[in-house]
Design a protein around this motif. Structure first.
Motif, mmCIF file in Angstrom:
data_model
loop_
_atom_site.group_PDB
_atom_site.id
_atom_site.type_symbol
_atom_site.label_atom_id
_atom_site.label_comp_id
_atom_site.label_asym_id
_atom_site.label_seq_id
_atom_site.Cartn_x
_atom_site.Cartn_y
_atom_site.Cartn_z
ATOM 1 N N VAL A 147 1.113 -1.208 -0.046
ATOM 2 C CA VAL A 147 0.067 -0.139 -0.103
ATOM 3 C C VAL A 147 0.878 1.290 -0.178
ATOM 4 C CG1 VAL A 147 -1.769 1.375 1.222
ATOM 5 C CG2 VAL A 147 -1.676 -1.222 1.185
ATOM 6 N N ASP A 148 0.507 1.386 -1.079
ATOM 7 C CA ASP A 148 1.027 3.301 -1.062
ATOM 8 C C ASP A 148 0.751 4.333 -0.022
ATOM 9 O OD1 ASP A 148 2.092 5.664 -1.246
ATOM 10 O OD2 ASP A 148 1.974 5.198 -3.687
ATOM 11 N N VAL A 149 1.849 4.561 0.780
ATOM 12 C CA VAL A 149 0.549 5.521 2.573
ATOM 13 C C VAL A 149 1.736 7.340 1.871
ATOM 14 C CG1 VAL A 149 0.038 3.282 3.621
ATOM 15 C CG2 VAL A 149 2.354 4.812 3.752
ATOM 16 N N THR A 150 1.983 7.194 1.143
ATOM 17 C CA THR A 150 2.839 8.253 1.105
ATOM 18 C C THR A 150 1.906 9.847 1.378
ATOM 19 O OG1 THR A 150 4.068 7.503 -0.828
ATOM 20 C CG2 THR A 150 3.978 10.123 -0.246
ATOM 21 N N ALA A 151 1.078 9.652 1.103
ATOM 22 C CA ALA A 151 -0.023 10.887 1.160
ATOM 23 C C ALA A 151 -0.245 11.103 3.354
ATOM 24 C CB ALA A 151 -1.067 10.755 0.251
ATOM 25 N N HIS A 182 -0.070 -0.762 -10.044
ATOM 26 C CA HIS A 182 -0.279 -0.198 -11.989
ATOM 27 C C HIS A 182 -0.231 0.612 -11.830
ATOM 28 C CE1 HIS A 182 -3.047 -4.030 -11.538
ATOM 29 N NE2 HIS A 182 -2.976 -4.060 -10.330
ATOM 30 N N GLN A 183 0.364 1.564 -10.957
ATOM 31 C CA GLN A 183 1.298 3.066 -10.879
ATOM 32 C C GLN A 183 2.424 3.500 -12.390
ATOM 33 O OE1 GLN A 183 -1.435 5.101 -9.926
ATOM 34 N NE2 GLN A 183 -2.363 3.530 -9.204
ATOM 35 N N PRO A 184 2.395 3.567 -13.437
ATOM 36 C CA PRO A 184 3.623 3.684 -13.814
ATOM 37 C C PRO A 184 4.430 4.964 -13.500
ATOM 38 C CG PRO A 184 1.853 4.586 -15.063
ATOM 39 C CD PRO A 184 0.932 4.075 -13.584
ATOM 40 N N TRP A 185 5.171 5.126 -12.976
ATOM 41 C CA TRP A 185 6.973 5.531 -12.534
ATOM 42 C C TRP A 185 7.719 5.941 -13.497
ATOM 43 C CZ3 TRP A 185 6.244 3.496 -7.200
ATOM 44 C CH2 TRP A 185 4.637 4.018 -6.581
ATOM 45 N N ALA A 186 8.778 6.628 -13.206
ATOM 46 C CA ALA A 186 10.231 6.853 -13.753
ATOM 47 C C ALA A 186 11.000 6.304 -12.739
ATOM 48 C CB ALA A 186 10.465 8.005 -14.337
ATOM 49 N N GLY A 187 10.467 5.469 -12.189
ATOM 50 C CA GLY A 187 11.163 4.327 -10.674
ATOM 51 C C GLY A 187 12.680 4.473 -11.183
ATOM 52 N N ARG A 234 7.515 4.998 -17.983
ATOM 53 C CA ARG A 234 7.505 5.012 -16.869
ATOM 54 C C ARG A 234 6.646 3.867 -16.750
ATOM 55 N NH1 ARG A 234 6.402 10.689 -17.743
ATOM 56 N NH2 ARG A 234 7.347 11.755 -15.731
ATOM 57 N N GLU A 235 7.035 2.812 -15.544
ATOM 58 C CA GLU A 235 6.749 1.381 -15.731
ATOM 59 C C GLU A 235 6.130 1.182 -13.917
ATOM 60 O OE1 GLU A 235 8.539 -1.912 -17.381
ATOM 61 O OE2 GLU A 235 10.226 -0.488 -18.162
ATOM 62 N N PRO A 236 5.578 0.465 -14.026
ATOM 63 C CA PRO A 236 4.835 -0.174 -12.765
ATOM 64 C C PRO A 236 6.246 -1.046 -12.251
ATOM 65 C CG PRO A 236 2.496 -0.632 -14.096
ATOM 66 C CD PRO A 236 4.134 -0.297 -14.764
ATOM 67 N N MET A 237 5.983 -0.381 -10.422
ATOM 68 C CA MET A 237 6.966 -1.982 -9.961
ATOM 69 C C MET A 237 6.854 -3.457 -10.124
ATOM 70 S SD MET A 237 7.919 -0.399 -6.252
ATOM 71 C CE MET A 237 6.516 -0.574 -5.816
ATOM 72 N N LEU A 238 7.509 -4.179 -10.305
ATOM 73 C CA LEU A 238 7.818 -5.668 -10.151
ATOM 74 C C LEU A 238 7.665 -5.981 -8.615
ATOM 75 C CD1 LEU A 238 7.689 -8.205 -11.536
ATOM 76 C CD2 LEU A 238 10.697 -8.135 -11.864
ATOM 77 N N LEU A 239 6.717 -7.556 -8.464
ATOM 78 C CA LEU A 239 7.004 -8.381 -7.505
ATOM 79 C C LEU A 239 7.393 -9.356 -7.679
ATOM 80 C CD1 LEU A 239 6.441 -8.292 -4.352
ATOM 81 C CD2 LEU A 239 4.822 -8.505 -4.675
ATOM 82 N N ALA A 240 8.426 -10.077 -8.216
ATOM 83 C CA ALA A 240 8.216 -11.522 -8.565
ATOM 84 C C ALA A 240 9.027 -12.183 -7.365
ATOM 85 C CB ALA A 240 9.579 -11.299 -9.575
ATOM 86 N N ALA A 281 0.338 -7.860 -10.097
ATOM 87 C CA ALA A 281 -1.296 -7.021 -10.709
ATOM 88 C C ALA A 281 -1.704 -7.288 -8.864
ATOM 89 C CB ALA A 281 -1.281 -8.065 -11.988
ATOM 90 N N GLN A 282 -1.868 -8.912 -9.156
ATOM 91 C CA GLN A 282 -2.518 -9.244 -7.842
ATOM 92 C C GLN A 282 -2.344 -8.334 -6.150
ATOM 93 O OE1 GLN A 282 -1.022 -11.733 -9.547
ATOM 94 N NE2 GLN A 282 -2.322 -11.185 -11.015
ATOM 95 N N SER A 283 -0.877 -7.800 -6.160
ATOM 96 C CA SER A 283 -0.729 -7.354 -5.297
ATOM 97 C C SER A 283 -0.324 -5.576 -4.867
ATOM 98 C CB SER A 283 1.291 -7.311 -4.785
ATOM 99 O OG SER A 283 1.258 -9.269 -5.191
ATOM 100 N N GLY A 284 -1.545 -5.155 -5.941
ATOM 101 C CA GLY A 284 -1.963 -3.742 -4.805
ATOM 102 C C GLY A 284 -1.955 -2.888 -5.632
ATOM 103 N N ASP A 285 -2.438 -2.081 -5.749
ATOM 104 C CA ASP A 285 -3.063 -0.680 -7.015
ATOM 105 C C ASP A 285 -1.653 -0.270 -6.628
ATOM 106 O OD1 ASP A 285 -4.791 0.634 -8.537
ATOM 107 O OD2 ASP A 285 -3.693 2.528 -6.827
#
Length: 566
Positions: free
Chosen positions: A41-45, A437-442, A412-418, A430-434
């Motif tokens: 979960v992105d809790v930045t805000a 699904h957020q594209p960033w220049a990570g 910009r791409e979403p993060m990867l969880l393998a 795709a199943q591990s949280g919104d």
């Protein structure tokens, strides 16, 4: 970075799709492991952290603009809670004269230190702490170089670096000049590590290429201006600083053999050959990686090609970015993972013993997962505490027009969880949280247990964008154990110590380090997922001093502080 010609890109894409098809064999039930996703979960805000990275992009497309910057997770005030340090850029004019060293001209360009409060939110203490920075920043390395019990900060920049000594009262002092570690050139990642086992942390500083603000025109298809590839520039040697024990350092790269010119971006440490001496891996961009073997006499030799980690199994180089050592297959040996750019799958090398590695990207499934993605920050984490190391990667290409060259690739791409299934890796993003699904220049990625709940969290920086605090809220019945080591004869951070935990299921091994990933520095505490085991039969700690310490019947579900025997 490493940009393939259009024809070569097409070949690799076809080969990648062919390989995907070849791996998909219908009519063979039971071959696909069950998907066990995470919940991040992105809790930045809600966290109170407000940060924006300024790359200062120009029409000239200077290479400085594409690298992004790093992040550190550290407990700078020893209150038991992880704090966040973020590196920032500086303004660049268009054009910029040759020889210019960019300087921060406004508070918006400051590096930022965020202190974690008891309620889990963060407050900006940058100005009070005195760590605003002065130049165009890239990486950060955390380590207690004077063994006073407080974590110090080393920040890499273009044109010169900064060392901040932690005063122990919430403030830092810039001791760069006194310490003699300013350096020069374009520095990237750095690592604190005791190279000679004298109980003091030394410093290895990577540099990227020999570069200046010349108006160099690089085009794609003869019409589209783009960032120049690293092939256009000469490599440069790292800087290695020996800790003299009096607050000063001596540059010793040539003397000790860590001196090969590279185009270096990522650094990680581990004793890969189990000879009792910590070794160093360097990820290079578009040239072979370096593996510096510690000879045990204060010198090193570069052995990457011989060991099997310099290039792919087909002899190709890759755009090495983030890197990490971890025993992903629980065979008692540190394996190696390196992130790189699209059309070059992330490199996974399994340690097969006796100083050798086997390229395992394809056999592990990681090739299928990563072929069309661009990885930057990379770190092994056991997100579900099942006792197997998974992979978390911040993603994003460096060429902001890459989709105009190849519509299958993205800036910009979403993060990867393998997820590590024990038989290979499966993409559960795709199943591990919104957040996935957020594209960033990570870019930068640091990991650690931010809220001390036994699950590994992350902070991710982006280029010309915000940083993100990401909490791991994966529901799992699995147990865990975290160890916080304090050295006495060894360096106080215990960096380089090897920890082994043994349960009825077997053993796991990890190295104490703050290095790894991309331009970043992670929590020095060592975390183990234990699956269904409510306790650990035995914990073995091999301290850098050579001391072997054994603990028995250790209860799970705790952060255990362990002191090196005096």
């Amino acid at each position: 970075m490493s940009f393939r010609r259009a024809a070569m890109a097409a070949v690799f894409l076809v080969l990648g799709l062919w390989f995907l098809a070849a791996q998909a064999k219908p009519g063979q039930p039971g071959q696909q492991p069950a998907i066990v996703p995470g919940n991040f979960v992105d809790v930045t805000a809600a966290s109170g952290m407000q940060f924006h990275h300024y790359a200062s992009q120009t029409a000239k497309k200077y290479m400085l603009e594409i690298m992004g910057s790093g992040v550190a997770l550290l407990d700078y005030d020893n209150d038991g809670r992880l704090d966040i340090f973020l590196v920032n850029g500086a303004p660049i004019s268009d054009p910029t004269p040759l020889g210019t060293i960019p300087r921060k001209t406004d508070p918006k360009y400051w590096n930022r230190l965020y202190h974690q409060k008891p309620d889990g939110t963060f407050e900006d203490v940058t100005e009070k702490a005195g760590v605003q920075g002065s130049g165009y920043g890239y990486g950060v390395a955390v380590g207690d170089y004077d063994n006073d019990g407080f974590e110090d900060l080393f920040v890499t920049e273009y044109g010169g670096n900064r060392l901040y000594h932690n005063n122990g009262n919430g403030t830092f002092t810039d001791v760069t000049e006194k310490a003699g570690v300013a350096g020069n050139g374009w520095s990237t990642s750095a690592a604190w590590v005791d190279l000679d086992n004298d109980g003091l942390l030394d410093l290895v500083v990577l540099r990227y290429v020999q570069w200046d603000f010349e108006d160099r025109m690089c085009m794609v298809n003869g019409t589209l201006r783009t960032y120049c590839r690293p092939d256009n520039f000469q490599p440069i040697a790292p800087l290695v600083y020996h800790n003299n024990g009096d607050g000063t350092f001596t540059e010793v790269s040539q003397r000790i053999g860590i001196s090969k010119p590279g185009k270096s971006l990522g650094i990680a440490i581990a004793d890969y050959d189990r000879d009792g001496h910590v070794d160093i891996y360097v990820a290079n961009d578009s040239m072979p990686g370096f593996l510096y073997h510690n000879k045990g006499n204060g010198t090193f030799e570069e052995v990457a090609l011989l060991a099997g980690v310099g290039v792919t199994d087909s002899g190709r180089t890759y755009a090495g970015m983030g890197v990490d050592f971890a025993d992903y297959n629980n065979r008692g040996l540190p394996d190696l993972a390196v992130a790189d750019l699209a059309l070059e799958p992330y490199a996974l090398s399994a340690n097969v013993g006796k100083g050798f590695f086997q390229y395992a990207t394809d056999s592990s499934g990681l090739g299928n997962i990563t072929m069309q993605h661009s990885g930057m920050g990379l770190h092994f984490i056991d997100y579900d505490n099942d006792g197997l190391e998974d992979l978390l990667v911040s993603q994003g290409h460096v060429m902001d027009t890459v989709d105009q060259v190849n519509p299958n690739l993205h800036y910009r791409e979403p993060m990867l969880l393998a997820r590590n299934t024990g038989k290979g890796f499966v993409d559960v993003s795709a199943q591990s949280g919104d957040v996935f699904h957020q594209p960033w220049a990570g870019r930068g990625l640091a990991v650690g247990d931010i809220n001390n709940d036994g699950r590994i969290d992350a902070v991710v920086s982006t280029s010309e964008g915000p940083a993100h605090v990401i909490l791991n809220e994966t529901a799992t019945p699995n147990h865990w154990l975290t160890l916080k080591l304090t050295g006495h004869k060894s360096n106080r951070d215990a960096i380089g110590a090897e920890v082994k935990v043994v349960t009825s299921r077997g053993a796991q091994v990890a190295t104490v380090t703050t290095a790894g990933s991309y331009l970043s520095s992670s929590d020095k505490r060592v975390h183990f997922g234990l699956g269904a085991e409510p306790s650990v039969r035995r914990v073995e700690i091999h301290w850098p001093s050579g001391i072997l310490q054994t603990l028995t019947e250790v209860k799970a579900g705790q952060i255990l502080a362990v002191d090196e025997p005096r």
